[in-house]
Design an enzyme around this catalytic site. Structure first.
Site, PDB file in Angstrom:
ATOM      1  N   GLY A 152       0.832  -1.214   0.000  1.00  0.00           N
ATOM      2  CA  GLY A 152       0.000   0.000   0.000  1.00  0.00           C
ATOM      3  C   GLY A 152       0.854   1.246   0.000  1.00  0.00           C
ATOM      4  N   ASN A 153       0.266   2.374   0.312  1.00  0.00           N
ATOM      5  CA  ASN A 153       1.035   3.620   0.421  1.00  0.00           C
ATOM      6  C   ASN A 153       0.404   4.506   1.486  1.00  0.00           C
ATOM      7  OD1 ASN A 153      -0.958   5.477  -0.915  1.00  0.00           O
ATOM      8  ND2 ASN A 153      -0.611   4.058  -2.603  1.00  0.00           N
ATOM      9  N   HIS A 154       1.041   5.661   1.734  1.00  0.00           N
ATOM     10  CA  HIS A 154       0.634   6.501   2.868  1.00  0.00           C
ATOM     11  C   HIS A 154      -0.533   7.454   2.569  1.00  0.00           C
ATOM     12  CE1 HIS A 154       3.824   5.180   5.421  1.00  0.00           C
ATOM     13  NE2 HIS A 154       4.746   5.491   4.538  1.00  0.00           N
ATOM     14  N   SER A 155      -1.151   7.361   1.406  1.00  0.00           N
ATOM     15  CA  SER A 155      -2.227   8.310   1.097  1.00  0.00           C
ATOM     16  C   SER A 155      -3.360   8.172   2.125  1.00  0.00           C
ATOM     17  CB  SER A 155      -2.781   8.027  -0.304  1.00  0.00           C
ATOM     18  OG  SER A 155      -3.957   8.765  -0.495  1.00  0.00           O
ATOM     19  N   ALA A 174      -3.989   7.689  -4.975  1.00  0.00           N
ATOM     20  CA  ALA A 174      -2.617   7.207  -5.129  1.00  0.00           C
ATOM     21  C   ALA A 174      -2.714   5.705  -5.418  1.00  0.00           C
ATOM     22  CB  ALA A 174      -1.833   7.457  -3.847  1.00  0.00           C
TER      23      ALA A 174
END
Ligand code: CTP
Length: 394
Positions: free
Chosen positions: A206-209, A273
């Protein structure tokens, strides 16, 4: 601009309630129809008789009068705007957390109309993290907050916390009603948040969005009168009541939701994102840590923005985002061209206060006719206003 507008004015317990009388006068002078709802505490500061005389309507203050129930649901449906001015610290906390112990909070919770608030309190109360947190919460519900002013306070101190002057509140209302028609009849698709690409039943890439920017954009479009569909990746944030939200998890699910919705849309704003890669296979059971080294084979996800750029019809507007760490302008312009977007919003991770997790953002917008718009660091709600203003110019 306020001619024939129905304004439901909520007054809560703050010394600034004395300004409600000139506020009602100005509303009536501007041609609005005004009904006043008072909290019990507000009656200590201003008389219902004054307000009923000025508003030319009986003041409503109790959940029941003479054995009759006050229909708070219909009040919120009658109004074009619920304006709460002044909004006390206590009433703000109730709005943020859904408490309902008086008529005004019942009206607020059941209102289907837009809500604008003008907070008023002492400086230390205003700056307390609990208050600021509550302000962020009610903004995330789509409520419009008129900034407090700085000056002499009831305590005798000088600082932030004064309720905006009635003239300023009138200007905010006029601005709202002027803008609220700009996207009327338009259907807008917004993507927001990260995507999670499953590795096994318990892990993901995943990512930090956080989804904050996209939710702020969706909110702004709704305020301008658009019919909004928000396709939202995994996010812990609240979404706006009564907005059509499609919750997705993976890039593939986001792709499917967007392609199914895009055909009937006038505008699509892709602020999510989206993961660029996803595991080739997803383990059906939890992967055990048996190996000293472990790698995951990844394949490219479908590029949603690029696909929508390929199937876009004349008249449909497509907005992309570019999050860059180097050669920002070059990469942003390349993305706009490669993905056939009409406008691209660049944010650089090098700018202080920009990017994932922040409440602020700093953007530059490029449009396909070569125009460039630069903006300062602002709250994400204010950035959303800049993005939609620029889009409307297109
Ligand atoms: N985007 C998308 N689908 C993807 C990847 C990105 O719709 N699978 C969209 C994003 O929502 C954003 C734009 O494409 O509007 C640019 O995303 P970004 O991550 O900055 O660029 P990428 O195209 O992924 O390119 P790179 O990661 O190489 O910079």
């Amino acid at each position: 601009m306020l001619q024939t507008k129905k304004i439901l004015l909520g007054i809560s317990g703050s010394i600034a309630a004395y300004k409600s009388a000139p506020l009602v006068r100005l509303l009536i002078k501007a041609g609005a129809e005004v009904k006043v709802v008072m909290t019990p505490a507000s009656k200590e500061f201003v008389s219902p008789l004054t307000l009923s005389t000025l508003s030319k309507n009986p003041v409503i203050a109790d959940l029941s009068t003479n054995d009759a129930w006050s229909n708070h649901v219909m009040l919120g449906r009658w109004a074009d705007m619920l304006l709460i001015a002044p909004l006390s610290c206590n009433s703000l906390a109730k709005m943020a957390h859904g408490l309902c112990d008086n008529l005004l909070s019942a009206v607020y919770l059941s209102a289907t109309c837009p809500v604008m608030v003008a907070p008023a309190m002492d400086e230390d109360m205003w700056h307390h993290p609990a208050t600021q947190n509550n302000i962020n919460i009610i903004q995330s519900f789509g409520n419009i907050v008129i900034p407090v002013e700085s000056g002499e306070l009831a305590s005798g101190l000088i600082g932030d916390g004064r309720m905006a002057e009635p003239e300023t509140i009138i200007k905010k209302l006029e601005g709202f009603f002027l803008n609220s028609k700009q996207l009327a009849g338009k259907k807008v698709l917004v993507t927001a948040g990260p995507t999670y690409e499953a590795i096994d039943p318990v892990r993901f890439v995943g990512n930090h969005s956080s989804g904050k920017m996209g939710i702020a954009i969706a909110n702004e479009c709704q305020k301008r009168g658009a019919e909004v569909t928000l396709v939202l990746g995994p996010s812990s944030l609240q979404t706006i009541p009564r907005m059509h939200v499609i919750k997705v998890s993976s890039a593939q699910e986001m792709f499917e939701a967007c392609t199914a919705a895009f055909e009937t849309m006038d505008i699509a704003i892709m602020s999510a994102a989206v993961a660029d890669y996803t595991p080739v296979t997803v383990a059906t059971e939890k992967i055990k840590k048996n190996e000293a080294h472990f790698s995951i084979d990844l394949k490219k996800t479908k590029d949603i923005l690029k696909h929508l750029g390929e199937v876009k019809r004349t008249g449909q507007l497509l907005v992309g985002f570019a999050l860059e760490t180097e050669d920002e302008k070059k990469y942003a312009l390349k993305k706009m061209a490669d993905k056939n977007a009409d406008m691209i919003v660049l944010n650089s991770l090098k700018d202080a206060g920009a990017g994932f997790g922040f409440n602020t953002n700093k953007i530059t917008i490029f449009d396909k006719s070569g125009r460039e718009y630069n903006f300062d660091t602002k709250s994400k709600a204010a950035v959303a206003i800049d993005i939609i203003n620029t889009l409307i110019k297109l």
